[in-house]
Design a protein around this motif. Structure first.
Motif, PDB file in Angstrom:
ATOM      1  N   VAL A 164       0.859  -1.181   0.000  1.00 46.39           N
ATOM      2  CA  VAL A 164       0.000   0.000   0.000  1.00 46.39           C
ATOM      3  C   VAL A 164       0.895   1.231   0.000  1.00 46.39           C
ATOM      4  O   VAL A 164       1.923   1.263   0.684  1.00 46.39           O
ATOM      5  CB  VAL A 164      -0.931   0.001   1.234  1.00 46.39           C
ATOM      6  N   PHE A 165       0.497   2.250  -0.771  1.00 43.67           N
ATOM      7  CA  PHE A 165       1.282   3.479  -0.881  1.00 43.67           C
ATOM      8  C   PHE A 165       0.392   4.697  -0.704  1.00 43.67           C
ATOM      9  O   PHE A 165      -0.751   4.711  -1.159  1.00 43.67           O
ATOM     10  CB  PHE A 165       1.954   3.560  -2.260  1.00 43.67           C
ATOM     11  N   VAL A 166       0.921   5.723  -0.040  1.00 46.54           N
ATOM     12  CA  VAL A 166       0.265   7.022   0.086  1.00 46.54           C
ATOM     13  C   VAL A 166       1.208   8.031  -0.535  1.00 46.54           C
ATOM     14  O   VAL A 166       2.333   8.202  -0.058  1.00 46.54           O
ATOM     15  CB  VAL A 166      -0.034   7.382   1.556  1.00 46.54           C
ATOM     16  N   ASP A 167       0.800   8.653  -1.622  1.00 44.64           N
ATOM     17  CA  ASP A 167       1.634   9.606  -2.360  1.00 44.64           C
ATOM     18  C   ASP A 167       2.995   8.999  -2.716  1.00 44.64           C
ATOM     19  O   ASP A 167       4.030   9.652  -2.633  1.00 44.64           O
ATOM     20  CB  ASP A 167       1.823  10.897  -1.571  1.00 44.64           C
ATOM     21  N   GLY A 168       2.997   7.726  -3.062  1.00 45.28           N
ATOM     22  CA  GLY A 168       4.216   7.046  -3.495  1.00 45.28           C
ATOM     23  C   GLY A 168       5.090   6.503  -2.377  1.00 45.28           C
ATOM     24  O   GLY A 168       6.081   5.826  -2.636  1.00 45.28           O
ATOM     25  N   VAL A 169       4.753   6.786  -1.132  1.00 46.51           N
ATOM     26  CA  VAL A 169       5.522   6.290   0.008  1.00 46.51           C
ATOM     27  C   VAL A 169       4.809   5.061   0.557  1.00 46.51           C
ATOM     28  O   VAL A 169       3.592   5.083   0.777  1.00 46.51           O
ATOM     29  CB  VAL A 169       5.653   7.365   1.109  1.00 46.51           C
ATOM     30  N   GLU A 170       5.563   3.992   0.776  1.00 46.22           N
ATOM     31  CA  GLU A 170       4.937   2.757   1.244  1.00 46.22           C
ATOM     32  C   GLU A 170       4.377   2.922   2.650  1.00 46.22           C
ATOM     33  O   GLU A 170       5.041   3.412   3.557  1.00 46.22           O
ATOM     34  CB  GLU A 170       5.934   1.600   1.235  1.00 46.22           C
ATOM     35  N   LEU A 171       3.121   2.525   2.790  1.00 45.46           N
ATOM     36  CA  LEU A 171       2.450   2.477   4.083  1.00 45.46           C
ATOM     37  C   LEU A 171       2.502   1.019   4.534  1.00 45.46           C
ATOM     38  O   LEU A 171       1.918   0.155   3.887  1.00 45.46           O
ATOM     39  CB  LEU A 171       0.992   2.931   3.953  1.00 45.46           C
ATOM     40  N   HIS A 172       3.200   0.738   5.589  1.00 48.64           N
ATOM     41  CA  HIS A 172       3.317  -0.641   6.045  1.00 48.64           C
ATOM     42  C   HIS A 172       1.983  -1.101   6.621  1.00 48.64           C
ATOM     43  O   HIS A 172       1.451  -0.483   7.533  1.00 48.64           O
ATOM     44  CB  HIS A 172       4.449  -0.785   7.053  1.00 48.64           C
ATOM     45  N   VAL A 173       1.477  -2.182   6.054  1.00 49.99           N
ATOM     46  CA  VAL A 173       0.215  -2.759   6.500  1.00 49.99           C
ATOM     47  C   VAL A 173       0.442  -4.191   6.956  1.00 49.99           C
ATOM     48  O   VAL A 173       1.427  -4.826   6.575  1.00 49.99           O
ATOM     49  CB  VAL A 173      -0.862  -2.727   5.389  1.00 49.99           C
ATOM     50  N   MET A 174      -0.484  -4.671   7.760  1.00 50.56           N
ATOM     51  CA  MET A 174      -0.406  -6.038   8.254  1.00 50.56           C
ATOM     52  C   MET A 174      -1.812  -6.608   8.313  1.00 50.56           C
ATOM     53  O   MET A 174      -2.745  -5.931   8.726  1.00 50.56           O
ATOM     54  CB  MET A 174       0.216  -6.063   9.650  1.00 50.56           C
ATOM     55  N   ARG A 175      -1.929  -7.846   7.885  1.00 53.09           N
ATOM     56  CA  ARG A 175      -3.218  -8.531   7.960  1.00 53.09           C
ATOM     57  C   ARG A 175      -3.284  -9.296   9.275  1.00 53.09           C
ATOM     58  O   ARG A 175      -2.380 -10.050   9.624  1.00 53.09           O
ATOM     59  CB  ARG A 175      -3.375  -9.494   6.793  1.00 53.09           C
ATOM     60  N   ASN A 176      -4.366  -9.094  10.005  1.00 55.24           N
ATOM     61  CA  ASN A 176      -4.573  -9.789  11.270  1.00 55.24           C
ATOM     62  C   ASN A 176      -5.158 -11.175  11.030  1.00 55.24           C
ATOM     63  O   ASN A 176      -5.663 -11.473   9.950  1.00 55.24           O
ATOM     64  CB  ASN A 176      -5.523  -8.984  12.164  1.00 55.24           C
ATOM     65  N   ALA A 177      -5.132 -12.000  12.035  1.00 58.08           N
ATOM     66  CA  ALA A 177      -5.640 -13.370  11.926  1.00 58.08           C
ATOM     67  C   ALA A 177      -7.127 -13.398  11.590  1.00 58.08           C
ATOM     68  O   ALA A 177      -7.598 -14.323  10.942  1.00 58.08           O
ATOM     69  CB  ALA A 177      -5.385 -14.125  13.229  1.00 58.08           C
ATOM     70  N   ASP A 178      -7.874 -12.376  12.003  1.00 60.97           N
ATOM     71  CA  ASP A 178      -9.312 -12.351  11.727  1.00 60.97           C
ATOM     72  C   ASP A 178      -9.642 -11.793  10.347  1.00 60.97           C
ATOM     73  O   ASP A 178     -10.802 -11.638  10.000  1.00 60.97           O
ATOM     74  CB  ASP A 178     -10.063 -11.581  12.802  1.00 60.97           C
ATOM     75  N   GLY A 179      -8.606 -11.476   9.555  1.00 62.91           N
ATOM     76  CA  GLY A 179      -8.811 -10.966   8.205  1.00 62.91           C
ATOM     77  C   GLY A 179      -8.830  -9.456   8.115  1.00 62.91           C
ATOM     78  O   GLY A 179      -8.850  -8.904   7.016  1.00 62.91           O
ATOM     79  N   SER A 180      -8.839  -8.759   9.248  1.00 60.77           N
ATOM     80  CA  SER A 180      -8.817  -7.296   9.221  1.00 60.77           C
ATOM     81  C   SER A 180      -7.390  -6.821   8.943  1.00 60.77           C
ATOM     82  O   SER A 180      -6.446  -7.603   8.981  1.00 60.77           O
ATOM     83  CB  SER A 180      -9.328  -6.730  10.547  1.00 60.77           C
ATOM     84  N   TRP A 181      -7.245  -5.544   8.643  1.00 61.27           N
ATOM     85  CA  TRP A 181      -5.945  -4.958   8.310  1.00 61.27           C
ATOM     86  C   TRP A 181      -5.657  -3.787   9.233  1.00 61.27           C
ATOM     87  O   TRP A 181      -6.556  -3.050   9.638  1.00 61.27           O
ATOM     88  CB  TRP A 181      -5.959  -4.454   6.866  1.00 61.27           C
ATOM     89  N   ILE A 182      -4.371  -3.593   9.550  1.00 64.31           N
ATOM     90  CA  ILE A 182      -3.913  -2.433  10.301  1.00 64.31           C
ATOM     91  C   ILE A 182      -2.709  -1.851   9.581  1.00 64.31           C
ATOM     92  O   ILE A 182      -2.087  -2.514   8.757  1.00 64.31           O
ATOM     93  CB  ILE A 182      -3.545  -2.779  11.757  1.00 64.31           C
ATOM     94  N   SER A 183      -2.413  -0.602   9.888  1.00 58.95           N
ATOM     95  CA  SER A 183      -1.225   0.028   9.308  1.00 58.95           C
ATOM     96  C   SER A 183      -0.372   0.599  10.422  1.00 58.95           C
ATOM     97  O   SER A 183      -0.811   0.697  11.568  1.00 58.95           O
ATOM     98  CB  SER A 183      -1.614   1.139   8.324  1.00 58.95           C
ATOM     99  N   VAL A 184       0.822   1.011  10.061  1.00 53.37           N
ATOM    100  CA  VAL A 184       1.724   1.602  11.037  1.00 53.37           C
ATOM    101  C   VAL A 184       1.174   2.942  11.527  1.00 53.37           C
ATOM    102  O   VAL A 184       1.477   3.372  12.629  1.00 53.37           O
ATOM    103  CB  VAL A 184       3.152   1.739  10.444  1.00 53.37           C
ATOM    104  N   VAL A 185       0.302   3.586  10.750  1.00 50.66           N
ATOM    105  CA  VAL A 185      -0.270   4.872  11.143  1.00 50.66           C
ATOM    106  C   VAL A 185      -1.490   4.688  12.041  1.00 50.66           C
ATOM    107  O   VAL A 185      -1.665   5.406  13.019  1.00 50.66           O
ATOM    108  CB  VAL A 185      -0.636   5.715   9.898  1.00 50.66           C
ATOM    109  N   SER A 186      -2.346   3.747  11.710  1.00 50.31           N
ATOM    110  CA  SER A 186      -3.552   3.518  12.515  1.00 50.31           C
ATOM    111  C   SER A 186      -3.529   2.089  13.052  1.00 50.31           C
ATOM    112  O   SER A 186      -4.391   1.275  12.746  1.00 50.31           O
ATOM    113  CB  SER A 186      -4.806   3.784  11.687  1.00 50.31           C
ATOM    114  N   HIS A 187      -2.549   1.818  13.872  1.00 55.36           N
ATOM    115  CA  HIS A 187      -2.263   0.459  14.343  1.00 55.36           C
ATOM    116  C   HIS A 187      -3.367  -0.121  15.227  1.00 55.36           C
ATOM    117  O   HIS A 187      -3.581  -1.319  15.247  1.00 55.36           O
ATOM    118  CB  HIS A 187      -0.946   0.467  15.107  1.00 55.36           C
TER     119      HIS A 187
END
Length: 145
Positions: free
Chosen positions: A93-116
């Motif tokens: 995932v990228f925001v204005d060309g900068v990679e936004l680190h994301v992670m998929r949780n075991a329940d299928g939801s997603w989180i990012s380093v910004v909204s962890h």
């Protein structure tokens, strides 16, 4: 009898909290976890924001402008940081060309380093949540080493 130290008190409190949390999870009905929270996979609000999965099982790629910011997402390929299926599960995932680190949780939801601490149903929703949280600030590259 040994004197009660701060370490023993905190250890006991942590054990009690874990026991209460496990008992609460065992008493919850299956699928009730965050069932009524906005953005959860089962809430009506998230039904409109879900994307169809590709044949590889990853969410579909996206490229859009959200609140004046370009957000993009796609299955990651190659041997880079996410290419091996690291936290993002092979999705970049990228925001204005900068990679936004994301992670998929075991329940299928997603989180990012910004909204962890605010899981969302899709990587697109994670990118939008990051834009909301950034409030116009630039996303800085996340150090991987």
């Amino acid at each position: 009898m040994p004197e009660l130290s701060r370490r023993r008190a905190l250890t006991g409190a942590a054990a009690l909290a874990a026991t209460v949390g496990a008992a609460g999870a065992a008493n919850a009905a299956p699928g009730d976890h965050h069932a009524n929270s906005p953005g959860s996979p089962t809430s009506p609000a998230s039904a409109a924001s879900t994307t169809s999965a590709t044949s590889s099982g990853f969410p579909a790629a996206f490229d859009e402008v959200y609140k004046g910011r370009r957000i993009q997402g796609r299955p990651a390929t190659g041997g880079g940081h996410h290419g091996g299926g690291h936290h993002g599960g092979g999705y970049a995932v990228f925001v204005d060309g900068v990679e936004l680190h994301v992670m998929r949780n075991a329940d299928g939801s997603w989180i990012s380093v910004v909204s962890h601490y605010d899981p969302v149903p899709t990587p697109r929703a994670a990118a939008r949540a990051a834009v909301d949280e950034l409030q116009g600030a630039r996303l800085l590259p996340f150090p991987t080493d």
